[in-house]
Design a protein around this motif. Structure first.
Motif, short mmCIF file in Angstrom:
data_model
loop_
_atom_site.label_atom_id
_atom_site.label_comp_id
_atom_site.label_asym_id
_atom_site.label_seq_id
_atom_site.Cartn_x
_atom_site.Cartn_y
_atom_site.Cartn_z
N ALA A 246 0.84 -1.21 0.00
CA ALA A 246 0.00 0.00 0.00
C ALA A 246 0.87 1.25 0.00
O ALA A 246 0.56 2.25 -0.67
CB ALA A 246 -0.92 0.00 1.22
N TYR A 328 -4.98 4.34 1.95
CA TYR A 328 -6.13 4.43 1.05
C TYR A 328 -6.66 5.86 1.02
O TYR A 328 -6.89 6.43 -0.06
CB TYR A 328 -7.21 3.47 1.51
N ILE A 348 -4.94 -0.21 -3.80
CA ILE A 348 -5.05 -0.24 -2.34
C ILE A 348 -6.41 -0.80 -1.92
O ILE A 348 -6.52 -1.45 -0.88
CB ILE A 348 -4.81 1.17 -1.75
N LYS A 349 -7.44 -0.59 -2.74
CA LYS A 349 -8.75 -1.20 -2.45
C LYS A 349 -8.61 -2.72 -2.40
O LYS A 349 -9.18 -3.38 -1.52
CB LYS A 349 -9.76 -0.81 -3.53
#
Length: 508
Positions: A246, A328, A348-349
């Motif tokens: 991330a 996010y 990132i989802k």
């Protein structure tokens, strides 16, 4: 997920919600000890000298401290201080980054200035700085100017040149027209730590170039790589490793099982795609230098011992899930600002799904949004280190983030919420100056202005002094704002050590 205790205290415009508090999950003292020992072992493996490519941040590594609670931001530097008598530093900067005036996003300074900052930081802590290497040099005037600036400061500076076809043109690379063309960095100690202001600076190429030239000079030297993340001996989808993905979503880094290590040893380890993809090329380069490759896999090249210092895996997992949520929201904010792409948010989802988290796992998000919906104004919420969650709202005098600092410090200092730390009679002249003289459109006080006002009043006001004295207790706290904050507010929260998320909504 943090579980709520059934106790809510309401006080005027401030809500205090008590929750459980996470503990440390990482043994920092053990890390400093066994990591320095591991590097000593690797030096001994090669004989005369080891070039250690140091990825990530040597100090102020706040990502590591967030996902491994207990890891101190300067742990890696403290570890190196155990080796300072045998170590020297080489700082690498790319001529391409100099030309672009590339800026460190976390510090807001150029890579040029960060090189000078790093030199000062290392020397103040007793580390010997050998030199600066300007890589990817092809005659850029800005790089020449920086070279001259460093020389005027009596800092040894070298050029390493662009090599056509790097890294795949191994025949050219391993020749006097490739690595042999670079200026040789004279070193004197067994451990040479090669670091840089940021990724893509050319650290690995500097190490390999030195190996090539050392080998021709008859000097026994080796190479190793220090990367904290991904943690090679944690599972591929462990939240700590997902949080690294991330954090590097903009670089398209992907964690992978190291196939070379699996084939050589039958053991599953984790590395990232760039090291795995480049390993066959490195293998050829090593064979060109030594006649053989001392490593059987990318994992073999590493010396990271962080995975052995996790003492509570559940705590580190939860901290990493929280980091993924923060990343996010940062990506969403950058998308609104035109600083990122949909693909970054989308990646990132997917990581959030793999980590099995949503925004509901960050309680302050819902609390801040619910309050904003109820009151019809921008709001913010902070989770303090004792687990208390406090909220604030925008008023005609203060923005929600500035009000939040006052509410939080009053709570921590034991000051009644009804006490006005900064009287309206003091705020109004500041607002008048902002609008009438500085031609600003927002009269409300920002966080920095509130803190300056508190400092001034603290000379004669006991409550203001008490509020200032508890500011260090905000380090490690969590904040969510229902609107995107200004750069000034971001920097203040960062300097206070507060982790901030914002809804991807611009202030009206």
């Amino acid at each position: 997920m943090i579980k709520f205790l059934a106790k809510i205290v309401k006080n005027s415009n401030i809500n205090c919600i008590f929750t459980t508090r996470m503990k440390y999950g990482f043994d920092n003292n053990k890390y400093i000890k066994i990591q320095s020992e591991r590097i000593k072992e690797r030096i001994a493996q090669f004989g005369d000298k080891l070039y250690l490519e140091f990825g990530g941040k040597l100090f102020d590594d706040f990502h590591a401290s967030r996902v491994l609670p207990g890891f101190q931001p300067d742990s890696k530097l403290k570890m190196l201080l155990q080796l300072k008598d045998v170590a020297e530093m080489v700082i690498v900067i790319s001529a391409v980054d100099i030309e672009k005036s590339k800026v460190r996003g976390d510090l807001g300074i150029t890579y040029n200035d960060d090189v000078l900052r790093l030199i000062n930081e290392f020397e103040e802590r007793g580390m010997q700085v050998n030199s600066v290497v300007i890589t990817h040099f092809s005659g850029q005037e800005s790089a020449k100017a920086f070279h001259n600036r460093l020389c005027r400061l009596n800092i040894k500076t070298y050029y390493h040149y662009t090599i056509d076809g790097y890294p795949h043109n191994v025949q050219l690379i391993d020749s006097d027209e490739g690595f042999g063309k670079n200026e040789y960095v004279e070193t004197s100690r067994p451990l040479v730590v090669v670091t840089a202001p940021g990724p893509g600076s050319g650290k690995m190429a500097v190490c390999l170039s030195q190996l090539y030239q050392d080998n021709k000079k008859g000097i026994k030297a080796g190479y190793a790589k220090f990367e904290t993340f991904p943690v090679w001996n944690l599972p591929l989808k462990h939240p700590v490793n997902l949080a690294y993905e991330a954090a590097t979503a903009d670089l398209n880094d992907v964690n992978m099982i190291d196939p070379f290590h699996l084939e050589a040893y039958g053991k599953t380890t984790v590395n990232y795609n760039r090291d795995i993809e480049i390993f066959p090329v490195l293998n050829a380069i090593f064979e060109g230098i030594y006649g053989y490759n001392p490593y059987k896999s990318p994992t073999d090249m590493g010396v990271n011992m962080a995975g052995f210092c996790i003492v509570d895996d559940d705590i580190c997992k939860e901290a990493s899930r929280q980091e993924i949520i923060r990343r996010y929201y940062s990506a969403l904010n950058n998308l609104v600002e035109g600083k990122s792409e949909e693909t970054e948010v989308g990646k990132i989802k997917i990581l959030m799904q793999q980590a099995k988290v949503t925004s509901a796992n960050r309680p302050i998000i819902k609390i801040a949004k619910d309050r904003a919906e109820k009151l019809g104004v921008n709001c913010a919420a902070i989770e303090l280190n004792d687990g208390t969650i406090i909220t604030s709202k925008t008023t005609s005098l203060l923005g929600a983030s500035a009000a939040l600092l006052l509410n939080a410090t009053k709570y921590l200092a034991g000051i009644d919420h009804e006490v006005k730390l900064i009287p309206a009679s003091m705020i109004e002249p500041i607002q008048n100056m902002k609008v009438c003289h500085l031609h600003g459109s927002n009269p409300r006080l920002h966080t920095d202005e509130v803190l300056v006002a508190l400092a001034m009043l603290s000379l004669n006001d006991k409550n203001c002094k008490m509020a200032l004295d508890v500011l260090p207790q905000l380090e490690g706290c969590q904040v969510h704002s229902t609107v995107m904050l200004s750069e000034v507010d971001h920097k203040i929260f960062q300097k206070l050590g507060i982790d901030l998320t914002c809804e991807p909504v611009k202030k009206k």
